[in-house]
Design an enzyme around this catalytic site. Structure first.
Site, PDB file in Angstrom:
ATOM      1  N   LYS A 194     -13.156  96.787  55.017  1.00  0.00           N
ATOM      2  CA  LYS A 194     -14.554  96.980  55.372  1.00  0.00           C
ATOM      3  C   LYS A 194     -15.417  95.862  54.775  1.00  0.00           C
ATOM      4  O   LYS A 194     -14.898  94.946  54.135  1.00  0.00           O
ATOM      5  CB  LYS A 194     -15.009  98.361  54.928  1.00  0.00           C
ATOM      6  CG  LYS A 194     -14.237  99.488  55.640  1.00  0.00           C
ATOM      7  CD  LYS A 194     -14.748 100.848  55.247  1.00  0.00           C
ATOM      8  CE  LYS A 194     -16.125 101.103  55.830  1.00  0.00           C
ATOM      9  NZ  LYS A 194     -16.069 101.744  57.152  1.00  0.00           N
TER      10      LYS A 194
ATOM     11  N   ASP B   5     -19.120  96.796  63.645  1.00  0.00           N
ATOM     12  CA  ASP B   5     -19.972  97.670  62.838  1.00  0.00           C
ATOM     13  C   ASP B   5     -21.453  97.418  63.073  1.00  0.00           C
ATOM     14  O   ASP B   5     -21.934  96.279  62.979  1.00  0.00           O
ATOM     15  CB  ASP B   5     -19.652  97.473  61.354  1.00  0.00           C
ATOM     16  CG  ASP B   5     -20.361  98.481  60.471  1.00  0.00           C
ATOM     17  OD1 ASP B   5     -20.230  99.693  60.742  1.00  0.00           O
ATOM     18  OD2 ASP B   5     -21.050  98.064  59.528  1.00  0.00           O
TER      19      ASP B   5
ATOM     20  N   ARG C 115     -13.744 136.212  53.000  1.00  0.00           N
ATOM     21  CA  ARG C 115     -14.642 135.082  52.806  1.00  0.00           C
ATOM     22  C   ARG C 115     -13.955 133.747  53.058  1.00  0.00           C
ATOM     23  O   ARG C 115     -14.545 132.827  53.635  1.00  0.00           O
ATOM     24  CB  ARG C 115     -15.248 135.116  51.393  1.00  0.00           C
ATOM     25  CG  ARG C 115     -16.236 133.999  51.090  1.00  0.00           C
ATOM     26  CD  ARG C 115     -17.239 133.739  52.205  1.00  0.00           C
ATOM     27  NE  ARG C 115     -17.942 134.941  52.646  1.00  0.00           N
ATOM     28  CZ  ARG C 115     -18.649 135.018  53.764  1.00  0.00           C
ATOM     29  NH1 ARG C 115     -18.732 133.978  54.574  1.00  0.00           N
ATOM     30  NH2 ARG C 115     -19.264 136.139  54.098  1.00  0.00           N
TER      31      ARG C 115
ATOM     32  N   GLU D  44     -13.146  95.123  59.599  1.00  0.00           N
ATOM     33  CA  GLU D  44     -14.517  95.389  60.019  1.00  0.00           C
ATOM     34  C   GLU D  44     -15.264  94.074  60.178  1.00  0.00           C
ATOM     35  O   GLU D  44     -15.209  93.203  59.297  1.00  0.00           O
ATOM     36  CB  GLU D  44     -15.230  96.271  58.992  1.00  0.00           C
ATOM     37  CG  GLU D  44     -16.686  96.560  59.342  1.00  0.00           C
ATOM     38  CD  GLU D  44     -17.361  97.444  58.307  1.00  0.00           C
ATOM     39  OE1 GLU D  44     -17.040  98.643  58.264  1.00  0.00           O
ATOM     40  OE2 GLU D  44     -18.190  96.929  57.532  1.00  0.00           O
TER      41      GLU D  44
ATOM     42  N   LYS E 295     -15.539 110.675  55.888  1.00  0.00           N
ATOM     43  CA  LYS E 295     -16.756 111.314  55.371  1.00  0.00           C
ATOM     44  C   LYS E 295     -16.598 112.826  55.486  1.00  0.00           C
ATOM     45  O   LYS E 295     -17.229 113.492  56.305  1.00  0.00           O
ATOM     46  CB  LYS E 295     -17.972 110.812  56.138  1.00  0.00           C
ATOM     47  CG  LYS E 295     -18.218 109.315  55.926  1.00  0.00           C
ATOM     48  CD  LYS E 295     -19.372 108.806  56.763  1.00  0.00           C
ATOM     49  CE  LYS E 295     -19.564 107.310  56.572  1.00  0.00           C
ATOM     50  NZ  LYS E 295     -20.636 106.759  57.439  1.00  0.00           N
TER      51      LYS E 295
END
Length: 286
Positions: free
Chosen positions: A170, A225, A103, A203, A138
């Site tokens: 950011k 961005d 698995r 950013e 992410k």
């Protein structure tokens, strides 16, 4: 392939140890109960989808961690283009060990192959441009090592691994700091104070912020961005090659070619690791 400093023997071993502890606990009681301890058998990894194979090297590590006496015959390597019906490898040894490892091998390889497949597809859409495809943070908690590894196998480029190996200022950092210049200057003071040397990316959301970043300097890359292609072209022209550029924010399969055509150096796509279809694989006794 990019030199991935995070792919150390220690990191891989730690990941496997924690994953096995989660899955096996105090024993694979299904196998221990039903299969004689000395039984020997074999299985092969059957591909049931078309795509790009990833996780073969990791599977070797997993089988070895479960039972050093398991023998793996590799037929297809990481990065191979595969189709339904292909056999990626064969494994032979103690039946209980094969079942215990099954698995974890499949969970890793199916997701990694899905990421590699999507990465390879998006990378193909950048052909003829200077743009390189980047991943993001992410990722799935405790599975980042495998997900970023899969991006590399698919032909993409890793962005920073975590919060510790690169500074990215950011929008929220900029807003909390009081603006582009204030964020950059505070960062340089912090690096000097702590004796660290880390690359700095800023950013930007508007052409005015791009200009402020250029006027301030002391950075290594400018992120653009959520800008449409027309604005990206203006930003790239304004920067004029003084700093590498990265387009980010909501970039999809349908828009990535147009973004790449603007002349940006990098395109970061969070969907590489957070929105994907795993490749269907199965470990079958034979």
């Amino acid at each position: 392939m990019q030199n991935a400093l995070y792919l150390t023997p220690e990191a891989i071993s730690t990941f496997i140890r924690m994953a096995l502890a989660e899955d096996v606990g105090d024993g694979d009681h299904s196998s221990l109960a039903s299969i004689p301890a000395d039984a020997q058998n074999r299985a092969h990894l059957l591909v049931k989808d078309d795509g790009v194979l990833a996780g073969v090297a990791l599977a070797h590590h997993i089988f070895r961690a479960v039972d050093p006496d398991l023998r793996v015959e590799e037929l297809l390597s990481d990065g191979a283009r595969v189709q339904e019906g292909n056999i990626a490898f064969r494994v032979e040894g103690r039946s209980q060990s094969i079942l215990t490892a099954e698995r974890l091998v499949l969970n890793c390889m199916q997701r990694m192959s899905g990421i590699a497949t999507h990465t390879a597809h998006l990378t193909s859409l950048l052909t003829g441009t200077r743009a390189q495809l980047l991943d993001t943070r992410k990722t799935t908690p405790n599975f980042r090592l495998c997900e970023k590894w899969a991006v590399l196998i698919g032909g993409g480029v890793n962005h920073r691994y975590g919060l510790f190996d690169q500074i990215i200022l950011k929008d929220n950092h900029v807003d909390y700091a009081g603006g582009i210049r204030a964020a950059i200057e505070a960062t340089h003071a912090y690096l000097k104070r702590t004796g660290r040397q880390l690359p700095i990316e800023i950013e930007t959301r508007t052409l005015a912020e791009v200009q402020e970043a250029l006027d301030t300097g002391g950075i290594d890359r400018i992120m653009l961005d959520n800008m449409p292609p027309s604005q990206l072209r203006e930003a790239v022209a304004l920067i004029g090659g003084r700093f590498p550029t990265e387009a980010s924010g909501g970039i999809t399969e349908e828009t990535i070619a147009a973004v790449a055509a603007t002349g940006v150096d990098f395109i970061s796509v969070g969907a590489l690791t957070h929105s994907l279809k795993s490749l269907d694989l199965s470990l079958k006794a034979y």
